[in-house]
Design a protein around this motif. Sequence first.
Motif, PDB file in Angstrom:
ATOM      1  N   HIS A 288       6.604   0.960   3.454  1.00  0.00           N
ATOM      2  CA  HIS A 288       6.166   1.826   4.776  1.00  0.00           C
ATOM      3  C   HIS A 288       6.585   2.859   5.855  1.00  0.00           C
ATOM      4  O   HIS A 288       7.557   2.785   4.829  1.00  0.00           O
ATOM      5  CB  HIS A 288       6.714   0.247   5.791  1.00  0.00           C
ATOM      6  CG  HIS A 288       5.820  -1.375   5.578  1.00  0.00           C
ATOM      7  ND1 HIS A 288       5.035  -1.302   5.921  1.00  0.00           N
ATOM      8  CD2 HIS A 288       6.985  -2.311   4.575  1.00  0.00           C
ATOM      9  CE1 HIS A 288       4.531  -2.813   5.350  1.00  0.00           C
ATOM     10  NE2 HIS A 288       5.192  -2.801   4.452  1.00  0.00           N
ATOM     11  N   GLY A 294      -0.131   1.054   9.134  1.00  0.00           N
ATOM     12  CA  GLY A 294      -0.605   0.864   7.736  1.00  0.00           C
ATOM     13  C   GLY A 294       0.356   0.805   6.555  1.00  0.00           C
ATOM     14  O   GLY A 294       2.088   1.526   6.278  1.00  0.00           O
ATOM     15  N   HIS A 297       0.918  -0.203  -1.213  1.00  0.00           N
ATOM     16  CA  HIS A 297       1.501  -0.886  -2.192  1.00  0.00           C
ATOM     17  C   HIS A 297       0.791   0.047  -3.674  1.00  0.00           C
ATOM     18  O   HIS A 297       0.048   0.551  -3.749  1.00  0.00           O
ATOM     19  CB  HIS A 297       1.027  -1.699  -2.517  1.00  0.00           C
ATOM     20  CG  HIS A 297       0.312  -2.694  -1.302  1.00  0.00           C
ATOM     21  ND1 HIS A 297       1.601  -4.486  -1.385  1.00  0.00           N
ATOM     22  CD2 HIS A 297       0.314  -2.487  -0.137  1.00  0.00           C
ATOM     23  CE1 HIS A 297       1.460  -4.511   0.078  1.00  0.00           C
ATOM     24  NE2 HIS A 297       0.141  -3.766   0.763  1.00  0.00           N
ATOM     25  N   ASN A 360      -2.685   0.946  -4.236  1.00  0.00           N
ATOM     26  CA  ASN A 360      -3.532  -0.202  -2.688  1.00  0.00           C
ATOM     27  C   ASN A 360      -3.602   0.318  -1.549  1.00  0.00           C
ATOM     28  O   ASN A 360      -2.280  -0.144  -1.208  1.00  0.00           O
ATOM     29  CB  ASN A 360      -2.965  -0.892  -3.800  1.00  0.00           C
ATOM     30  CG  ASN A 360      -4.404  -2.042  -2.365  1.00  0.00           C
ATOM     31  OD1 ASN A 360      -5.218  -2.051  -1.877  1.00  0.00           O
ATOM     32  ND2 ASN A 360      -4.474  -3.754  -2.855  1.00  0.00           N
ATOM     33  N   GLU A 362      -4.172   0.306   2.685  1.00  0.00           N
ATOM     34  CA  GLU A 362      -4.623   0.092   3.375  1.00  0.00           C
ATOM     35  C   GLU A 362      -5.642   1.034   3.885  1.00  0.00           C
ATOM     36  O   GLU A 362      -5.480   1.921   4.114  1.00  0.00           O
ATOM     37  CB  GLU A 362      -3.539  -1.364   4.851  1.00  0.00           C
ATOM     38  CG  GLU A 362      -2.768  -1.554   3.512  1.00  0.00           C
ATOM     39  CD  GLU A 362      -1.601  -2.584   5.239  1.00  0.00           C
ATOM     40  OE1 GLU A 362      -1.734  -2.348   6.148  1.00  0.00           O
ATOM     41  OE2 GLU A 362      -0.986  -3.364   4.237  1.00  0.00           O
ATOM     42  N   GLU A 363      -6.605   0.257   4.782  1.00  0.00           N
ATOM     43  CA  GLU A 363      -7.911   1.132   5.415  1.00  0.00           C
ATOM     44  C   GLU A 363      -7.128   2.661   6.373  1.00  0.00           C
ATOM     45  O   GLU A 363      -8.113   3.196   5.833  1.00  0.00           O
ATOM     46  CB  GLU A 363      -8.798  -0.120   6.640  1.00  0.00           C
ATOM     47  CG  GLU A 363      -9.712   0.792   6.592  1.00  0.00           C
ATOM     48  CD  GLU A 363     -10.663   0.275   6.913  1.00  0.00           C
ATOM     49  OE1 GLU A 363     -11.911   0.543   7.995  1.00  0.00           O
ATOM     50  OE2 GLU A 363     -10.190  -1.393   7.631  1.00  0.00           O
ATOM     51  N   GLN A 464      -0.785  -7.100  -6.446  1.00  0.00           N
ATOM     52  CA  GLN A 464      -1.576  -7.043  -5.483  1.00  0.00           C
ATOM     53  C   GLN A 464      -3.426  -7.133  -6.696  1.00  0.00           C
ATOM     54  O   GLN A 464      -3.063  -7.502  -7.442  1.00  0.00           O
ATOM     55  CB  GLN A 464      -1.889  -5.520  -4.943  1.00  0.00           C
ATOM     56  CG  GLN A 464      -0.751  -4.954  -4.251  1.00  0.00           C
ATOM     57  CD  GLN A 464      -0.181  -5.954  -3.239  1.00  0.00           C
ATOM     58  OE1 GLN A 464      -0.967  -5.873  -2.318  1.00  0.00           O
ATOM     59  NE2 GLN A 464       0.524  -6.895  -3.071  1.00  0.00           N
ATOM     60  N   ASP A 533      -2.177 -12.352   3.074  1.00  0.00           N
ATOM     61  CA  ASP A 533      -2.909 -12.024   1.567  1.00  0.00           C
ATOM     62  C   ASP A 533      -1.651 -11.694   0.558  1.00  0.00           C
ATOM     63  O   ASP A 533      -2.058 -12.456  -1.207  1.00  0.00           O
ATOM     64  CB  ASP A 533      -2.950 -10.865   1.553  1.00  0.00           C
ATOM     65  CG  ASP A 533      -4.839 -10.393   2.361  1.00  0.00           C
ATOM     66  OD1 ASP A 533      -5.802 -11.609   2.304  1.00  0.00           O
ATOM     67  OD2 ASP A 533      -4.570  -9.657   3.294  1.00  0.00           O
ATOM     68  N   GLN A 537       3.744 -11.038   2.851  1.00  0.00           N
ATOM     69  CA  GLN A 537       3.674 -11.075   4.719  1.00  0.00           C
ATOM     70  C   GLN A 537       4.394 -13.005   4.887  1.00  0.00           C
ATOM     71  O   GLN A 537       4.208 -12.687   6.110  1.00  0.00           O
ATOM     72  CB  GLN A 537       2.127 -11.456   4.673  1.00  0.00           C
ATOM     73  CG  GLN A 537       1.112 -10.118   4.321  1.00  0.00           C
ATOM     74  CD  GLN A 537      -0.620 -10.064   4.898  1.00  0.00           C
ATOM     75  OE1 GLN A 537      -0.488 -10.995   3.668  1.00  0.00           O
ATOM     76  NE2 GLN A 537      -0.026 -10.135   5.564  1.00  0.00           N
TER      77      GLN A 537
END
Length: 606
Positions: A288, A294, A297, A360, A362-363, A464, A533, A537
């Motif tokens: 992070h 975002g 991972h 992996n 995030e968008e 993930q 997910d 989280q």
Amino acid sequence: MTINRNDKCPCGSGKKYKKCCLKKENVIQLETVKLERFLQQKHHLVEKLRFFLEKNISINEFYRKEAEFNKRSARRTTAIGFGFFQFWFYFFHRFDNGLRGIEWFYKENQHKLATDEKILAENWVNLKPRIVQAIDRKGDDIFFEDVLTKETFAVPNVKENIPYFSPWYGTIGLLEQMGDRFYFNGVRAFEGPEAVYRIAEKVKKLMNESGSSSEHVLFNYFPEMLADLLGNDDIRETKIIHYYTLKYDIQNEQVLIDFLYNQKEVEFDKWDANEKRVSWVKDWKVFHDSEINGAVHFAEVEGAISVENNHMEIHCYKAEAKEKIKKKMEEINMAVTFLKEDVKETTVPFHIEIQNLLLNMEEDVPRYAAIYAQNSCNLDVNVKILKFGDYTIGQLIAMNRKEDVDIWLKQMEYHLYQTVYKEFGEVEVTADFNTIRKQLGLSLSPFVSGQAERKSSLQSTIPQNARPIRLKNEDIPYFEDLGFTPDTIDNFYAVDMVTFFKEKTKGKSSNTVRKYGSSLFDLRYLLEMKSFDDWGQCDKRFWTKVLTKDLFNLYEFVSKTQLKEFISTIKAFTKWLDKKYNTTIAQHVSEVIEKNEEKMFELVGY
């Protein structure tokens, strides 16, 4: 459309155009014209200097001096080119008359030069060689510091003056003043902070040995300093790395697929009729950064597995990973037959570490953030540094070696900036080196986006790319007991809950089965209310709500026994998760319970 001088400025300042942006444009144009004129004057004067020396030095003497420069500067590649020889010949080398080229030229020609040329030539005579390093960047200027005298110079970041920018880079050069700014004179080569530090230490040593000033040392030893600046100790020191390949024949592909599918370390990259690839991974982490929306991972790939035409190959960079996967494949020796093991050796610079990662993202995360995430693995106080004999940077700080750590971090920042720039060009957010600097008590880097407010973190997380669950017939009753349905059986927490439930209740009393079953049933229901997910989280906020509100909303009446059993189950389950995934979920739960236990029991009905 045209804007009249007396119209309101279109920038919205409320001022007239002539008093606002027109004035700024004129200033910019004037500065550009001044720079062009300055560069032209320099070029014309250099040509006169070259012509003067060619006229007064024989061709044989010229070639002898070039050979001397080549030998002293260890000129083996085009990195030290003819331009550096000319620069040394004009400004550093002393001829038999005791004068440097520029001094000799000025003495013989000052009365022939135009006023502007005479002033410029006189300035060149008085220029001092310096070892300078970039220490800040503001607006259109890069600020360089003389590493020996600590003087600072504002240097315009224009292509004619500085071909490119990197944090903490530096050079040996001559800086000449024009107005309140400084420009480099002649050729120069920019290198990283370790090279700058190396030549600065060499100058200090020569100063102590000879009793000379830094100026005198740099004039006399410029070729040697240039060779050391452009040299790279890390490249001269090498090591051998190994690339292992395990080869197998496949007797039963379906058994192999089922085996790989059930390994939590395996991630399926692609598996279809044309291409079959999986990765054997470990140590999932999540990165992070306060300047990036975002998370990233990623996990270390221990082995890359490919299947084609009833043959399987497994590629590994580490011997221990190769042996681990090889032993694992022995569990299905009825499906695959080991053929042979190949190993290739490659020589690489000593500081290079080969690491294969599975990512992996995030968008909305920019692609360059993946490089920052990988780099964050090295920015840990407990990571051993090969360069420092496997000491960690935390240990080096404790040993009062702050300067070593500071230079190492600057070199990392320099290299990482160049890596990102080569692939992505100028990016909006630079890598974070200030979080670790704050942690170590070092001064912050001015080149880091967000400055002192910048924060980044790297934490262990669960795997993930979770795959759909393949149920065993004997496990179906356990899923049903905990309330899972065909629609929810693929949720990320399903298998963990059932596996934990089976382990804790096997061979135990009906009362124990009831305790774990009831509590996990309630937790499953509360998790279904979320759109999570993964376990990462489930933070403190989630567990606080579960334990102080959600549980009590499930029932009209919650007994003390029910609450105690629920707390006990949650504690045991999260400890089990931490052991399985190397996470810290149980710590969050313990902190929430310790803080809210009194409140929770006050909510229990009597």
